[in-house]
Scaffold this motif. Structure first.
Motif, PDB file in Angstrom:
ATOM      1  N   UNK A  13     -28.749  -6.917  17.153  1.00 27.81           N
ATOM      2  CA  UNK A  13     -28.321  -6.564  15.755  1.00 27.81           C
ATOM      3  C   UNK A  13     -28.347  -5.044  15.411  1.00 27.81           C
ATOM      4  N   UNK A  14     -29.591  -4.471  15.723  1.00 26.91           N
ATOM      5  CA  UNK A  14     -29.698  -2.897  15.514  1.00 26.91           C
ATOM      6  C   UNK A  14     -28.554  -2.329  16.271  1.00 26.91           C
ATOM      7  N   UNK A  30     -25.642  -3.093  16.812  1.00 27.24           N
ATOM      8  CA  UNK A  30     -24.521  -3.410  16.184  1.00 27.24           C
ATOM      9  C   UNK A  30     -24.128  -2.403  14.885  1.00 27.24           C
ATOM     10  N   UNK A  31     -25.412  -2.347  14.307  1.00 31.37           N
ATOM     11  CA  UNK A  31     -25.865  -1.559  13.202  1.00 31.37           C
ATOM     12  C   UNK A  31     -25.548  -0.251  13.132  1.00 31.37           C
ATOM     13  N   UNK A  32     -26.097   0.386  14.380  1.00 33.58           N
ATOM     14  CA  UNK A  32     -25.783   1.843  14.667  1.00 33.58           C
ATOM     15  C   UNK A  32     -24.469   2.087  15.046  1.00 33.58           C
ATOM     16  N   UNK A  50     -23.421  -8.279  16.686  1.00 28.31           N
ATOM     17  CA  UNK A  50     -24.548  -7.944  17.778  1.00 28.31           C
ATOM     18  C   UNK A  50     -23.665  -7.099  18.823  1.00 28.31           C
TER      19      UNK A  50
END
Lengths: 438, 121
Positions: free
Chosen positions: A416-417, A419-421, A389
Motif C-alpha cells: 500500500x505504501x 501505491x501511496x507514493x 497496491x
C-alpha cells in the motif's frame, strides 16, 4: 515513466516544495555558478529538455541557453495510466511548457527540423539556423502508430479500442472504452512493442488495473485477459520478470510470448501478431494498443544515431556513452531522455538521473575542470498490481535492484505504501525536477 | 534504515493536501499551545475530561486512517506488508493524539468560559 525516490532525492523535493528552508548538505548542494559566454542549444522541451535547461540556467552565469520546441502543453506522462484507469482526471497530466522555462532561457517555439553536428548547428521548422557551442538532444521519441496496419488513433475510445500512450485525451478515451468493457466482461488483450519503449512497466500495470476493475465490477469470471509479450520474458530485469510471471499466474492472465503486433481490424475487433508459428490473430472486446517507438525523423535523418547496424541504429536512437550521456563521435553533443540510445532508460526517473550527469559534464568542460559524474542506468517503475497496491521497483544497467528504502520498502512486495507514493508523491518530485530543483 | 527519512511522509502529505497541510500544521501548534495553557490554568490534567477526550480520540484515529485511504483510492484490504501496518499505525496515532488534544482543548475552553460567565452571573 516514473520518478524514483530516495532520501537525498526526497529531501531535494521537499526542499523544492518549500517545506524545508535549506538545501540538503553534501553532494546535493549546488556549486557556485560557472561564468561562461557559451551558446547551448537544448533541442526539445519535454521532461528531459526542461530539466536540462533549468539545471544549466542554475549552474551557468552569462551563457546563452536556447530551448527549441514548439509544444506548448506539457504532459505528465507518468500519470497517463492513472487517467486511463479512471483514477485521475485528464487535467492531472496537462500543464504549460512555459510554466517550467527559467527566465534567462531563450525559447524558440519551433521544432528542430535538422541537426548538423559537423557544423555545430540545428535548423528549425521555419528554416532558421541556430549555431551552438554545445547541443543537448532531448527531442523525446515518436509513437509509430503507422507501423500497425489498420490502426487509427482518432478511433481510440470506440469499439473497445484503447491506447493510453497517445496523450491525455487518448488516455481518457481509453478509460471510457475500458470502463464499458469492465461493465460487461469479455476478452481483453494487452502487450508491448518489440522496439525500445518508454516505461516498459506501463503495459503490465494497465493489465493489472483492468483485472482489478473487472473484479470490482464482478465480471472477472466472465473475462479472459491475454498479454502478448514481444519476447520470451515479461520484463527486461529477470527477477522482476519472474515476479510478474507469478502475479499473472495468480491473477489468471494468460501470456503469449514472442508475439509482436503488426495490424488491427478495429471494426471486427481483431489484432494481428507476428508469432513464431507465423501470423496469429487475437480477437478482443477491449485492447490497449502500444505502438512501436522510434527516434523522431530529424534525429533519424541526422548523423547522430548509432551506425552499427543494430536495432538501435534502425530506430534512430542517438549514439551516446551510457555512463556520461556524451555523444561518442561528437563530444560537444549530449543526449538525455527517451531519444538516448542507452539500455533501459526511457522513464522520468532515468531523466532525473541522466540530466545532472550530462549537465555536470558540460559545465565541467566550460570550466576546464575534470568531472567524474556517472549515470549507472538507475530507473524506477512503481509497478501497480491493483488499485491500492504497487511494487516500488528500481534497477540499473546491471539488472540489479536498487531500492531507495532498503529493508523498509521491499521492491518485490505488493504494498500500500508504494501505491501511496506512486499516487501522491511522485508528481511532486517530477515537477521539482522540471524546475531543476531536484 | 540508512535511506529512510520522515521527510518522505511530509512530501507525501504536501502533495496530497496542498495548502490544507499548512492549515493543519498551524492548527496543531495552536491546539498544543492551548493544551499547555489549560494544564497551567487547571493546575494539571482534569482526568474525567481527559478520559472522555481519549475515547473520542480513538475514533479520530480511525477517522484519520479512513481519510487517508479515501484520498488515495484505497481501502484496508490493500494494506499488505509490515511497513504498510507501520504507516497505518502512524496515521492512526496522529489522528488519535490530534483528536484527543483538540477535544480536550475545546471542552476545557468551553468549561472555562462557562465558569467565567457563572462568576459574573
Amino acid at each position: 515513466m516514473e520518478v524514483g525516490l530516495d532520501r537525498r532525492r526526497l529531501l531535494q523535493a521537499v526542499a523544492a516544495s518549500g517545506l524545508v528552508a535549506t538545501t540538503p548538505t553534501g553532494s546535493a548542494a549546488t556549486p557556485a555558478p560557472v561564468r561562461s559566454r557559451a551558446k547551448i542549444v537544448v533541442a526539445g522541451a519535454g521532461a528531459a529538455g526542461l530539466a536540462t535547461a533549468s539545471r544549466l540556467a542554475r549552474r551557468l552565469d552569462g551563457a546563452e541557453i536556447v530551448l527549441v520546441d514548439a509544444k506548448r502543453e506539457h504532459w505528465y506522462q507518468p500519470g497517463f495510466t492513472l487517467v486511463a484507469a479512471g483514477l485521475k482526471p485528464e487535467r492531472y497530466v496537462v500543464s504549460g511548457t512555459a510554466d517550467y522555462v527559467p527566465r534567462d532561457v531563450t525559447r524558440v517555439e519551433e521544432m528542430v527540423a535538422a541537426f548538423d553536428p559537423e557544423k555545430r548547428a540545428v535548423e528549425t521548422s521555419s528554416g532558421r539556423r541556430i549555431g551552438y557551442d554545445y547541443l543537448v538532444v532531448a527531442t523525446g521519441l515518436v509513437l509509430d502508430y503507422g507501423a500497425i496496419d489498420g490502426m487509427d488513433t482518432d478511433r481510440i475510445g470506440e469499439n473497445g479500442l484503447g491506447s493510453h500512450y497517445a496523450g491525455p485525451d487518448a488516455a481518457a478515451r481509453t478509460w471510457a472504452a475500458m470502463s464499458r468493457f469492465a461493465d460487461a466482461g469479455g476478452e481483453a488483450v494487452f502487450g508491448r512493442p518489440a522496439t525500445e519503449m518508454k516505461c516498459a512497466g506501463a503495459p503490465l500495470k494497465y493489465t493489472f488495473l483492468t483485472d482489478d476493475i473487472l473484479r470490482r465490477r464482478g465480471n472477472r469470471s466472465r473475462s479472459k485477459l491475454t498479454y502478448a509479450a514481444h519476447s520470451g520474458a515479461l520484463f527486461s530485469v529477470p527477477v522482476v520478470a519472474e515476479k510478474v510471471r507469478m502475479l499473472f499466474a495468480d491473477r489468471g492472465v494468460e501470456t503469449r510470448h514472442h508475439h509482436v503486433m503488426t495490424g488491427i481490424d478495429i471494426d471486427r475487433r481483431i489484432a494481428r501478431y507476428a508469432a513464431p508459428t507465423g501470423e496469429t490473430e487475437l480477437g478482443y472486446d477491449f485492447i490497449n494498443v502500444i505502438p512501436p517507438m522510434r527516434a523522431p525523423e530529424p534525429v533519424r535523418q541526422s548523423p547522430l544515431p548509432w551506425k552499427d547496424g543494430s536495432a538501435w541504429a534502425r530506430d534512430g536512437w542517438v549514439e551516446v556513452d551510457k555512463h556520461t550521456m556524451r555523444h561518442n563521435r561528437y563530444p560537444d553533443v549530449f543526449t538525455v531522455g527517451d531519444v538516448a540510445g542507452v539500455p533501459k532508460g526511457k522513464t522520468a526517473a532515468s531523466v532525473k538521473w541522466q540530466v545532472p550527469v550530462a549537465v555536470d559534464r558540460l559545465v565541467a568542460d566550460l570550466a576546464g575542470e575534470p568531472c567524474d559524474s556517472i549515470y549507472d542506468g538507475y530507473t524506477s517503475c512503481p509497478l501497480i498490481t491493483k488499485i491500492g497496491r504497487a511494487m516500488l521497483i528500481e534497477f540499473n544497467y546491471d539488472d540489479n535492484l536498487t531500492p531507495s528504502f532498503p529493508r523498509v520498502i521491499a521492491p518485490l512486495e505488493e504494498l500500500w505504501i508504494s501505491w501511496v507514493i506512486k499516487e501522491t508523491a511522485l508528481k511532486l518530485t517530477y515537477l521539482a525536477m522540471l524546475r531543476g530543483q531536484a | 534504515m540508512q535511506n529512510f527519512d520522515p521527510a518522505m511522509f511530509v512530501a507525501v502529505l504536501d502533495e496530497m493536501l496542498g495548502p490544507l497541510l499548512w492549515v493543519l500544521v498551524v492548527g496543531s501548534i495552536v491546539a498544543t499551545l492551548a493544551f499547555l495553557w489549560l494544564l497551567i490554568r487547571d493546575r494539571g490534567l482534569v482526568s474525567r475530561r481527559f478520559v472522555v477526550s481519549e475515547l473520542v480520540g480513538v475514533a479520530g484515529g480511525f477517522g484519520a486512517v479512513l481519510f487517508m485511504q479515501l484520498i488515495t483510492h484505497s481501502g484496508l484490504s490493500d494494506v499488505g506488508g509490515p511497513v504498510d501496518w507501520l504507516l497505518v499505525v502512524l496515521i492512526w496515532l496522529i489522528g488519535t493524539v490530534g483528536t484527543t488534544v483538540v477535544v480536550y482543548d475545546l471542552w476545557g475552553l468551553w468549561a472555562g468560559r462557562r465558569a467565567l460567565l457563572g462568576d459574573h452571573a
